[in-house]
Design an enzyme around this catalytic site. Structure first.
Site, PDB file in Angstrom:
ATOM      1  N   ARG A 186     -74.132 -15.377  48.705  1.00 13.95           N
ATOM      2  CA  ARG A 186     -75.225 -14.413  48.547  1.00 13.95           C
ATOM      3  C   ARG A 186     -76.108 -14.425  49.797  1.00 13.95           C
ATOM      4  O   ARG A 186     -76.517 -13.359  50.282  1.00 13.95           O
ATOM      5  CB  ARG A 186     -76.071 -14.733  47.318  1.00 13.95           C
ATOM      6  CG  ARG A 186     -75.393 -14.444  45.991  1.00 13.95           C
ATOM      7  CD  ARG A 186     -76.330 -14.693  44.818  1.00 13.95           C
ATOM      8  NE  ARG A 186     -77.402 -13.711  44.750  1.00 13.95           N
ATOM      9  CZ  ARG A 186     -78.460 -13.831  43.954  1.00 13.95           C
ATOM     10  NH1 ARG A 186     -78.612 -14.905  43.188  1.00 13.95           N
ATOM     11  NH2 ARG A 186     -79.392 -12.888  43.931  1.00 13.95           N
ATOM     12  N   CYS A 245     -85.677 -17.566  46.926  1.00 14.06           N
ATOM     13  CA  CYS A 245     -84.357 -17.415  46.298  1.00 14.06           C
ATOM     14  C   CYS A 245     -84.213 -15.948  45.921  1.00 14.06           C
ATOM     15  O   CYS A 245     -84.554 -15.072  46.707  1.00 14.06           O
ATOM     16  CB  CYS A 245     -84.216 -18.348  45.101  1.00 14.06           C
ATOM     17  SG  CYS A 245     -85.487 -18.097  43.820  1.00 14.06           S
TER      18      CYS A 245
END
Length: 287
Positions: A186, A245
């Site tokens: 990611r 995040c």
């Protein structure tokens, strides 16, 4: 002495001593699934640690979403303080948080409580899996009703945060380093299951929060965590670190791991990638 982690044996002993009955302890079940928001509450109803109370990350621990402020915008400090008071948390209450995901949701509550000035909070090391594996008692059904305490106010922040404006300015200023807690694929922008844009904040380092744990789901030793974070940060002080995040949850896990390692003082970017990528004017890096 303030603790950040608590073992299942320590928590079991506190429960046996009746600390919940005397208001000295509150246990919160933070089990959750980002893809199926009903999982946590359903699991709680089927079985939980005796005396534990369920908190929902999508409603109770989250402010209204605007489409620009991320997937889990922080509630106001006043809302969070009042929520804790409704569950019988006083300034002297030890709060223990647990989940079934390696502590990532529990760590978010840990950070949020420190953000409003509640220092006496710990994460159950190993969480629900460790409690179950130990063969300790469980309960099912709803939590016992409590008479709420008077409306509470936050007592002042013990944990720092930064906003998107500061993160954007820092790309040029480089006053701090951003550490991205998402999975490596990611971070590199190869996949993006949650947000509309793939990639990462330019200049961010990558430390998947799963690297904080041993194979059994408990945190690595303080010495090992310290060595790993120091290698990543290359001599930067904790105060020069901002964690990020997807929406502020797993970043809290990295922040907690640094605290366990004796590297206190890093900060959180609560909006994280889901807020950052909502504005197409903000730069995106890949690779």
């Amino acid at each position: 002495m303030t603790i950040t982690l608590i073992s299942v044996s320590d928590l079991a002993a506190r429960l046996a001593a009746g600390q919940i009955d005397h208001g000295r302890l509150r246990v919160f079940d933070l089990r959750h699934d980002l893809m199926d928001h009903s999982v946590g509450r359903r699991a709680y109803g089927e079985g939980h640690i005796p005396g534990a109370r369920f908190l929902d990350h999508e409603t109770e621990l989250c402010a209204s979403r605007t489409g620009k402020n991320g997937r889990h915008p922080l509630p106001t400090p006043e809302h969070l303080a009042s929520l804790m008071a409704a569950h019988g948390v006083t300034p002297d209450t030890l709060v223990v948080a647990y989940d079934a995901s390696g502590g990532q949701y529990a760590a978010h509550l840990w950070w949020m409580l420190r953000w409003i000035g509640h220092e006496n909070v710990a994460v159950l090391d190993g969480g629900w899996p460790a409690w179950s594996a130990a063969g300790l008692a469980t309960r099912s059904g709803p939590a016992q009703s409590l008479a709420p305490l008077p409306k509470a106010k936050p007592r002042g922040s013990l944990a720092g945060s930064v906003d998107a404006v500061a993160v954007l300015a820092n790309i040029d200023k480089q006053d701090f380093v951003v550490v991205d807690a998402r999975a490596a694929n990611r971070y590199r922008g190869e996949v993006e299951p949650m947000d509309p844009v793939a990639g990462h904040i330019p200049g961010a380092l990558n430390r998947p929060n799963t690297q904080n744990l041993e194979a059994d789901g408990r945190f690595k030793s303080p010495a090992q965590l310290r060595a790993e974070f120091e290698a990543l940060l290359g001599g930067r002080a904790p105060q020069e670190v901002v964690h990020q995040c997807g929406s502020g949850i797993t970043a809290s896990h990295n922040l907690l791991a640094m605290e366990i390692a004796g590297l206190a003082g890093s900060r959180l970017y609560p909006g994280s990638w889901s807020e950052w990528c909502a504005d197409p004017a903000r730069p995106v890096a890949k690779g």
